[in-house]
Motif scaffolding. Structure first.
Motif, PDB file in Angstrom:
ATOM      1  N   ASN A 122      -6.259  10.441   8.651  1.00 26.17           N
ATOM      2  CA  ASN A 122      -6.684  11.806   8.447  1.00 26.17           C
ATOM      3  C   ASN A 122      -6.272  12.247   7.043  1.00 26.17           C
ATOM      4  N   PRO A 123      -7.041  13.131   6.400  1.00 24.05           N
ATOM      5  CA  PRO A 123      -6.641  13.612   5.073  1.00 24.05           C
ATOM      6  C   PRO A 123      -5.248  14.237   5.012  1.00 24.05           C
ATOM      7  N   VAL A 124      -4.671  14.637   6.142  1.00 26.87           N
ATOM      8  CA  VAL A 124      -3.307  15.170   6.130  1.00 26.87           C
ATOM      9  C   VAL A 124      -2.328  14.116   5.597  1.00 26.87           C
ATOM     10  N   ASN A 125      -2.712  12.851   5.633  1.00 22.75           N
ATOM     11  CA  ASN A 125      -1.866  11.761   5.160  1.00 22.75           C
ATOM     12  C   ASN A 125      -1.948  11.567   3.646  1.00 22.75           C
ATOM     13  N   MET A 126      -2.670  12.437   2.949  1.00 24.80           N
ATOM     14  CA  MET A 126      -2.718  12.399   1.489  1.00 24.80           C
ATOM     15  C   MET A 126      -1.617  13.310   0.971  1.00 24.80           C
ATOM     16  N   ILE A 127      -0.753  12.759   0.146  1.00 23.52           N
ATOM     17  CA  ILE A 127       0.383  13.538  -0.341  1.00 23.52           C
ATOM     18  C   ILE A 127       0.505  13.389  -1.855  1.00 23.52           C
ATOM     19  N   GLY A 128       1.122  14.358  -2.468  1.00 21.86           N
ATOM     20  CA  GLY A 128       1.502  14.230  -3.866  1.00 21.86           C
ATOM     21  C   GLY A 128       2.807  13.450  -3.935  1.00 21.86           C
ATOM     22  N   HIS A 129       3.025  12.768  -5.035  1.00 17.98           N
ATOM     23  CA  HIS A 129       4.251  11.976  -5.205  1.00 17.98           C
ATOM     24  C   HIS A 129       5.486  12.820  -4.920  1.00 17.98           C
ATOM     25  N   ARG A 130       5.460  14.093  -5.286  1.00 15.48           N
ATOM     26  CA  ARG A 130       6.641  14.954  -5.082  1.00 15.48           C
ATOM     27  C   ARG A 130       6.980  15.136  -3.608  1.00 15.48           C
ATOM     28  N   ASP A 131       6.015  14.895  -2.717  1.00 14.64           N
ATOM     29  CA  ASP A 131       6.265  15.043  -1.281  1.00 14.64           C
ATOM     30  C   ASP A 131       7.083  13.895  -0.701  1.00 14.64           C
ATOM     31  N   VAL A 132       7.177  12.789  -1.412  1.00 18.24           N
ATOM     32  CA  VAL A 132       7.881  11.609  -0.899  1.00 18.24           C
ATOM     33  C   VAL A 132       9.349  11.921  -0.646  1.00 18.24           C
ATOM     34  N   ALA A 133       9.977  12.708  -1.500  1.00 17.63           N
ATOM     35  CA  ALA A 133      11.403  13.039  -1.328  1.00 17.63           C
ATOM     36  C   ALA A 133      11.651  13.687   0.034  1.00 17.63           C
ATOM     37  N   ASP A 134      10.708  14.524   0.492  1.00 14.90           N
ATOM     38  CA  ASP A 134      10.856  15.156   1.808  1.00 14.90           C
ATOM     39  C   ASP A 134      10.679  14.129   2.927  1.00 14.90           C
ATOM     40  N   ILE A 135       9.756  13.206   2.748  1.00 16.66           N
ATOM     41  CA  ILE A 135       9.491  12.200   3.787  1.00 16.66           C
ATOM     42  C   ILE A 135      10.688  11.279   3.965  1.00 16.66           C
ATOM     43  N   VAL A 136      11.283  10.863   2.850  1.00 14.48           N
ATOM     44  CA  VAL A 136      12.415   9.926   2.927  1.00 14.48           C
ATOM     45  C   VAL A 136      13.761  10.652   2.987  1.00 14.48           C
ATOM     46  N   HIS A 137      13.719  11.980   2.989  1.00 13.48           N
ATOM     47  CA  HIS A 137      14.929  12.815   3.097  1.00 13.48           C
ATOM     48  C   HIS A 137      15.948  12.478   2.009  1.00 13.48           C
ATOM     49  N   ASP A 138      15.442  12.401   0.767  1.00 10.47           N
ATOM     50  CA  ASP A 138      16.327  12.092  -0.360  1.00 10.47           C
ATOM     51  C   ASP A 138      15.920  12.943  -1.552  1.00 10.47           C
ATOM     52  N   SER A 139      16.633  14.032  -1.757  1.00  6.54           N
ATOM     53  CA  SER A 139      16.291  14.956  -2.840  1.00  6.54           C
ATOM     54  C   SER A 139      16.518  14.345  -4.215  1.00  6.54           C
ATOM     55  N   THR A 140      17.231  13.227  -4.297  1.00  5.09           N
ATOM     56  CA  THR A 140      17.421  12.588  -5.603  1.00  5.09           C
ATOM     57  C   THR A 140      16.132  11.926  -6.070  1.00  5.09           C
ATOM     58  N   ASP A 141      15.162  11.756  -5.183  1.00  2.57           N
ATOM     59  CA  ASP A 141      13.865  11.187  -5.543  1.00  2.57           C
ATOM     60  C   ASP A 141      12.855  12.259  -5.938  1.00  2.57           C
ATOM     61  N   ALA A 142      13.274  13.509  -6.029  1.00  2.37           N
ATOM     62  CA  ALA A 142      12.354  14.599  -6.352  1.00  2.37           C
ATOM     63  C   ALA A 142      11.738  14.393  -7.739  1.00  2.37           C
ATOM     64  N   THR A 143      10.464  14.762  -7.852  1.00  4.46           N
ATOM     65  CA  THR A 143       9.709  14.593  -9.089  1.00  4.46           C
ATOM     66  C   THR A 143       8.694  15.724  -9.214  1.00  4.46           C
TER      67      THR A 143
END
Length: 166
Positions: A122-143
């Motif tokens: 589903n298109p809900v699975n399209m994310i911006g790179h900045r959303d990855v930090a929330d998915i992996v629960h690691d704010s040090t990966d924020a961009t």
């Protein structure tokens, strides 16, 4: 793929690429480049870092051409934490400073519609790179990637992709 044509670049990677066993996300990036940049240019830059080569699966140029980076069904090197379960799409340009071109947006929407059909996502699975930090629960990966001006369009992109799906 039905809606887009991908220009095969036949890039040579310095290390073997692993097959991706699942696909859960399509991660949208900007190259943060001052100008148009090709898959071959990114490939050379990434190899200079000691990586196998282009970490993205697709590169969308200013004029809308879509170039192959990595083979589609291999693990990417574009979003730490979700590389093993995502397809990476990068647009040439810096979208903190400028807007993506209309041709880039059209190609992105059509490419993502094709990928949604291929992977039954589903298109809900399209994310911006900045959303990855929330998915992996690691704010040090924020961009800031894919840049504020492209990221602001993500909901609209998802709606257009849904309308384009076969």
């Amino acid at each position: 793929m039905g809606k887009v044509t991908v220009i095969e670049t036949n890039l040579s990677f310095t290390h073997p690429l692993d097959p991706r066993s699942s696909t859960n996300y399509f991660v949208v990036h900007h190259a943060a480049s001052a100008g148009d940049i090709s898959a071959a240019d990114i490939h050379q830059e990434h190899q200079a870092f000691g990586w196998a080569g282009c970490g993205y699966h697709y590169v969308i140029r200013y004029h809308g051409d879509i170039e192959r980076g990595r083979p589609r069904d291999t693990v990417g090197a574009h979003a730490q934490g979700v590389n093993a379960c995502s397809v990476g799409v990068v647009l040439a340009g810096n979208f903190m400073a400028a807007e993506p071109t209309a041709a880039q947006m059209n190609s992105l929407e059509n490419l993502l519609a094709d990928l949604c059909d291929i992977y039954s996502l589903n298109p809900v699975n399209m994310i911006g790179h900045r959303d990855v930090a929330d998915i992996v629960h690691d704010s040090t990966d924020a961009t800031d990637c894919p840049g504020d001006r492209l990221y602001a369009k993500m909901d609209e992109i998802k709606q257009k992709v849904q309308a384009l799906r076969s």
